[in-house]
Scaffold this motif. Sequence first.
Motif, short mmCIF file in Angstrom:
data_model
loop_
_atom_site.label_atom_id
_atom_site.label_comp_id
_atom_site.label_asym_id
_atom_site.label_seq_id
_atom_site.Cartn_x
_atom_site.Cartn_y
_atom_site.Cartn_z
N LEU A 58 10.78 -16.77 53.24
CA LEU A 58 12.10 -17.40 53.28
C LEU A 58 12.89 -16.90 52.08
O LEU A 58 12.50 -17.12 50.93
N MET A 59 14.00 -16.19 52.35
CA MET A 59 14.84 -15.65 51.27
C MET A 59 16.05 -16.56 51.06
O MET A 59 16.73 -16.90 52.02
N GLU A 291 20.99 -16.98 58.39
CA GLU A 291 21.71 -18.26 58.37
C GLU A 291 20.82 -19.42 58.77
O GLU A 291 21.25 -20.36 59.44
N ILE A 292 19.57 -19.37 58.36
CA ILE A 292 18.63 -20.44 58.71
C ILE A 292 19.01 -21.73 57.98
O ILE A 292 18.66 -22.83 58.43
N GLY A 343 19.02 -17.36 54.07
CA GLY A 343 20.21 -18.20 54.05
C GLY A 343 20.71 -18.38 52.64
O GLY A 343 19.98 -18.15 51.68
N ALA A 344 21.97 -18.78 52.52
CA ALA A 344 22.57 -18.97 51.19
C ALA A 344 22.03 -20.25 50.53
O ALA A 344 21.85 -20.30 49.31
N PHE A 345 21.79 -21.29 51.32
CA PHE A 345 21.29 -22.58 50.82
C PHE A 345 22.13 -23.10 49.66
O PHE A 345 21.61 -23.61 48.68
N HIS A 346 23.47 -22.97 49.77
CA HIS A 346 24.31 -23.52 48.70
C HIS A 346 24.73 -24.96 49.02
O HIS A 346 25.14 -25.70 48.14
N ILE A 363 6.13 -18.36 51.76
CA ILE A 363 6.62 -17.60 50.60
C ILE A 363 8.13 -17.81 50.47
O ILE A 363 8.91 -17.39 51.33
N ASN A 364 8.54 -18.49 49.41
CA ASN A 364 9.96 -18.71 49.14
C ASN A 364 10.39 -17.82 47.98
O ASN A 364 9.79 -17.87 46.91
N VAL A 365 11.41 -17.02 48.22
CA VAL A 365 11.87 -16.13 47.15
C VAL A 365 13.38 -16.27 47.00
O VAL A 365 14.12 -16.27 47.98
N GLU A 366 13.81 -16.42 45.75
CA GLU A 366 15.24 -16.61 45.48
C GLU A 366 15.85 -15.29 45.02
O GLU A 366 15.36 -14.68 44.06
N LEU A 367 16.89 -14.85 45.70
CA LEU A 367 17.59 -13.62 45.31
C LEU A 367 18.69 -13.97 44.33
O LEU A 367 19.40 -14.98 44.50
N GLN A 368 18.82 -13.14 43.31
CA GLN A 368 19.75 -13.43 42.22
C GLN A 368 21.17 -12.97 42.55
O GLN A 368 21.38 -12.03 43.31
N ASN A 369 22.14 -13.67 41.92
CA ASN A 369 23.54 -13.21 42.01
C ASN A 369 23.66 -11.85 41.34
O ASN A 369 22.95 -11.56 40.38
#
Length: 478
Positions: A58-59, A291-292, A343-346, A363-369
């Motif tokens: 999950l990104m 867009e999950i 998804g953006a998850f904002h 697996i949850n991974v956060e992509l940086q700005n």
Amino acid sequence: MSDNIKNMTPKEIVAELDKYIIGQDEAKKYVAIALRNRYRRSQLSEQMREEVSPKNILMMGPTGVGKTEIARRLAKLMDAPFVKVEATKFTEVGYVGRDVDSMIRDLVEASMRLSKQKRMDENSEMAEQLAEDIIVKAIIPGGPEENQSGGVSLGSIFGNLGNLGYKTQKEEYDENKQKEYEASTEYSEIQMAREQVRKQLKEGLLEDQIVEIEVDDVPKTNQLDQNEGMIAIGNIFDNMMPKKTKRKKCKVSDARRILKEQEAQKMIDMDQVTDEALQNAEQNGIIFIDEIDKIASGNSLRSGADVSREGVQRDILPIVEGSVVNTKYGPVKTDHMLFIGAGAFHVSKPSDLIPELQGRFPINVELQNLDKEDFKKILTVPQNAATKQQKALLETEGVNVEFTDDAIDEIANLAYLMNEETENIGARRLHTILEILLEDISYNLPDPSINDVKIDREYVQERLREKIKEVDVDKYIL
């Protein structure tokens, strides 16, 4: 599985992704491990292989930071069937998860295309030779005996069921006539002329000559054929009846392409292609669900829209968990497909997804700005960098565009500021800025007086000053 992936370590996979995607090292690391695990699993015993399921990813991150690009490059690298779907598609009015398994059908179609193309490439050399023979015969037709067409007999349609191994009088007569013709002077002259034409073809001297060839007459597909639940009556008799053909006039270069594809297609065993495609989809398929976050809802008191979103999650769940989906090529198991959610998850959080679905994306991974330095690299480093694309486009008009270092710095700075002040659209902001920068130049081309264009900091500031003012004003207009 692609042969090159078998020899690539996770570090090498990341290095390959680095050629196209800047930053996001953590996300690249996880997908590289997931990819390598596909190979590791293929080395296990069959009993153990069935027990090992892929670790779905999950990104999380804003738009334009590389989520889709990572998944797309991953699939290309692996030469695996890949499909991207928008989760919001299944929440449309009157839809509500009704056809969620269409993503699996799309994946199987993608896998069929890959397998078919692979087989056609294997037959490419032989198909090219056959296509060349047909073109030569079209340019130098044979005598009446060679051009005779005896029509289609019932025996040929049903596989000569009545033929018990002996020749009929007609077959003996045709064979004798053919031998007489091959011994004639006319036949040897035709063969000499054809050899000369073949030589000219190989040298590329006849590419623009018009020839008349016979091509398969493929009827337009009936809409009913596309429906998974329907069987087109015509398909039942496809193999029994001879294919319809039509005459077509075209250049030799086009004829070679059409005939090569046609002959390669004839050599394909479609049963083998289908089996291979289904296997490839089941074992190596990658489904990217974008867009999950839009189908997640965090309210405890759920209204109509939230109920609809949760319904879609519950419909997606069995597919991600592992189920059998019927397609027009046969049943397909989804147990070992890799699912990548993004998804953006904002507004919502991953914890707003139903627990069962959360558990299927371990697996949850956060992509940086992206910051200013990232933008500078995106503009110059990747093989498909935005500035390289623009330069290549304008070179087709005979114009050489040069971006100075201070111009790159200024573009990156403006992109970063505009993302901070307005909506953050990530690297897509760079494309917006570059289009504005080159708008006038592109509009005025072709122009013999414009050969070299130098874009520096002053040019960037001058072109974008007005645009930034417009953005600032727009913030206060209701």
